[in-house]
Design an enzyme around this catalytic site. Structure first.
Site, mmCIF file in Angstrom:
data_model
loop_
_atom_site.group_PDB
_atom_site.id
_atom_site.type_symbol
_atom_site.label_atom_id
_atom_site.label_comp_id
_atom_site.label_asym_id
_atom_site.label_seq_id
_atom_site.Cartn_x
_atom_site.Cartn_y
_atom_site.Cartn_z
ATOM 1 N N HIS A 158 0.747 -1.366 -0.073
ATOM 2 C CA HIS A 158 0.004 0.063 0.239
ATOM 3 C C HIS A 158 0.968 1.245 0.288
ATOM 4 C CE1 HIS A 158 -3.452 2.620 1.025
ATOM 5 N NE2 HIS A 158 -2.550 3.267 2.017
ATOM 6 N N LEU A 160 4.047 1.722 -1.160
ATOM 7 C CA LEU A 160 4.706 1.781 -2.389
ATOM 8 C C LEU A 160 3.789 2.336 -3.555
ATOM 9 C CD1 LEU A 160 6.985 -1.603 -2.206
ATOM 10 C CD2 LEU A 160 7.665 1.145 -1.937
ATOM 11 N N ARG A 277 11.683 16.593 12.552
ATOM 12 C CA ARG A 277 10.472 16.587 11.585
ATOM 13 C C ARG A 277 9.257 17.265 12.005
ATOM 14 N NH1 ARG A 277 10.851 11.680 10.361
ATOM 15 N NH2 ARG A 277 12.278 11.831 8.547
ATOM 16 N N LEU A 335 8.206 4.031 9.396
ATOM 17 C CA LEU A 335 9.002 3.140 9.976
ATOM 18 C C LEU A 335 9.941 3.258 10.878
ATOM 19 C CD1 LEU A 335 9.173 0.952 6.354
ATOM 20 C CD2 LEU A 335 7.998 0.078 8.418
ATOM 21 N N GLY A 336 10.560 4.545 10.936
ATOM 22 C CA GLY A 336 11.382 5.112 11.655
ATOM 23 C C GLY A 336 11.599 4.739 13.103
#
Length: 412
Positions: A158, A160, A277, A335-336
């Site tokens: 999903h 990607l 971020r 994912l970090g």
């Protein structure tokens, strides 16, 4: 005299009657014992069951438990001399009726209370004319790992699709706007942003896959925690400068940990990048380092919006993002923090979170301090880190204490 004789005869009669009653009672007890002998399984079966390495239950013709292993009780399959679950009784009934071997995978409650379940592979078969054997193999961990893998593949597919689809649409728009230089520049800029996002996602997926195969115990070595901090901060300077965020390091413990330096740098860099971020422009991100009671702690503190209790419970899940729209804007892959958790867990440590809405967040890494480091390796490894951290401490010497306060909040 006559009364004495009569009393003696009565006593003798009562004694004889009592002895006769006792003898009859003993005979009846022996008859009962011979009619209801302790149930036992066939000769040799007990030795085989003891070495097969699975939980087992042996039941008789009326489903009474003849023998059960400790694991069967631990799994909640048996309570006392009773088989707990109706599904198991249905399997024994079918085996008894059809004379076949029955095998099923069942998800069963672990106990009468709570929501805990266990996934077991059950195999039921006749082992003697009157006995049925239930073999149970715990498949809970395997099943959950398989579910996680399937979810991961679905999520990756999903995730990607979004940048790939965007690049495809931008390429079509770019092709149709060949005569408009301004549109070409605008579409090219957006295409570059989506390709960078795709590259970051692929890199995180590769990193996560590498983590699952990493063996820190075999590949690890002594690592200076200050070197890890220095390198992670250095790699995060560019994104920090783009938002005019100051990275401030406090603390310089003389401590070593055992592990993979590259993985530890990746984990800490992910925490720092995450803080950058989600921090406003013109703010600070603090990195506090200390060693105490055999643990090395690194706390990363931001001045962002903070997290709600609901988000704090899920923030380490793969692909979970607090604000999906904002993550797309900032380039987050989701994912970090999952990578951070895997890395620190593989090193025998933990990562904790302290956060309150409106007060920012503090992520704290704790690792076991290595005892007796190699003195020949440590000084050379520590020298560059010492220079970087000393320079940072000159900027804000009070940060170490502030990081300690945040860390205490995280522990609470």
């Amino acid at each position: 005299m006559l009364i004495g004789v009569i009393a003696g005869l009565v006593g003798l009669s009562l004694g004889m009657f009592g002895a006769l009653a006792f003898r009859v009672s003993e005979q009846q007890r022996q008859l009962v014992d011979s009619g209801f002998e302790d149930p036992s399984i066939p000769e040799g079966a007990a030795q085989v069951l003891a070495v097969i390495g699975r939980a087992f239950v042996v039941v008789d013709a009326i489903d009474g438990v003849v023998r059960a292993s400790p694991a069967a009780y631990a799994y909640g399959l048996v309570r006392g001399h009773t088989v707990v679950h109706q599904q198991l009784l249905e399997m024994t009934a079918r085996v008894r009726r059809d004379g076949v071997i029955v095998e099923k995978q069942l998800e069963l409650p672990r106990g009468p209370l709570g929501q805990g379940t266990i996934v077991v592979q059950i195999r039921a078969a006749v082992i003697a004319e009157d006995y049925i054997l239930l073999l149970a193999d715990d498949r809970t961990e395997f099943t959950r790992t398989e579910e996680v893998r399937n979810d991961f593949v679905a999520n990756v597919s999903h995730e990607l699709k979004t940048p790939v689809g965007a690049i495809s649409l931008l390429a079509e728009a770019l092709e149709s706007s060949a005569d408009d230089p301004e549109a070409v520049r605008r579409f090219a800029k957006r295409m570059h942003k989506e390709s960078a996002r795709l590259a970051a996602l692929v890199q995180d997926i590769i990193e996560l896959s590498r983590l699952q195969g990493a063996n820190v115990a075999q590949q690890g070595r002594p690592v200076d925690i200050n070197t890890v901090v220095s390198e992670a901060v250095d790699r995060s300077q560019l994104p920090a400068e783009s938002k005019n965020i100051e990275l401030v390091v406090g603390g310089h413990p003389d401590a070593m940990v055992y592990g993979d330096q590259d993985l530890l740098v990746t984990a800490l860099r992910n925490l720092i990048d995450n803080a950058i971020r989600y921090s406003p422009e013109n703010t600070r991100v603090g990195v506090g380092v200390r060693a105490k009671d055999g643990l090395v702690s690194v706390a990363v503190t931001d001045q962002g919006e903070g997290l709600s209790p609901e988000d704090q419970e899920r923030v380490f899940e793969r692909f979970y993002r607090v604000d999906a729209a904002r993550s797309r804007h900032t380039g987050g892959t989701g994912l970090g923090l999952s990578i951070v958790k895997h890395v620190i867990s593989n090193h025998g440590g933990e990562v904790t979170l302290w956060s309150q809405p409106g007060q920012g967040s503090t992520f704290t890494i704790r690792l076991p301090e290595m005892e007796g480091p190699d003195d020949a390796v440590a000084p050379a490894a520590r020298k560059p880190a010492a220079q970087a951290v000393t320079a940072a401490k000159a900027v804000t010497p009070q940060l170490s204490d502030a990081a300690g306060v945040h860390e205490q909040g995280a522990s609470a």
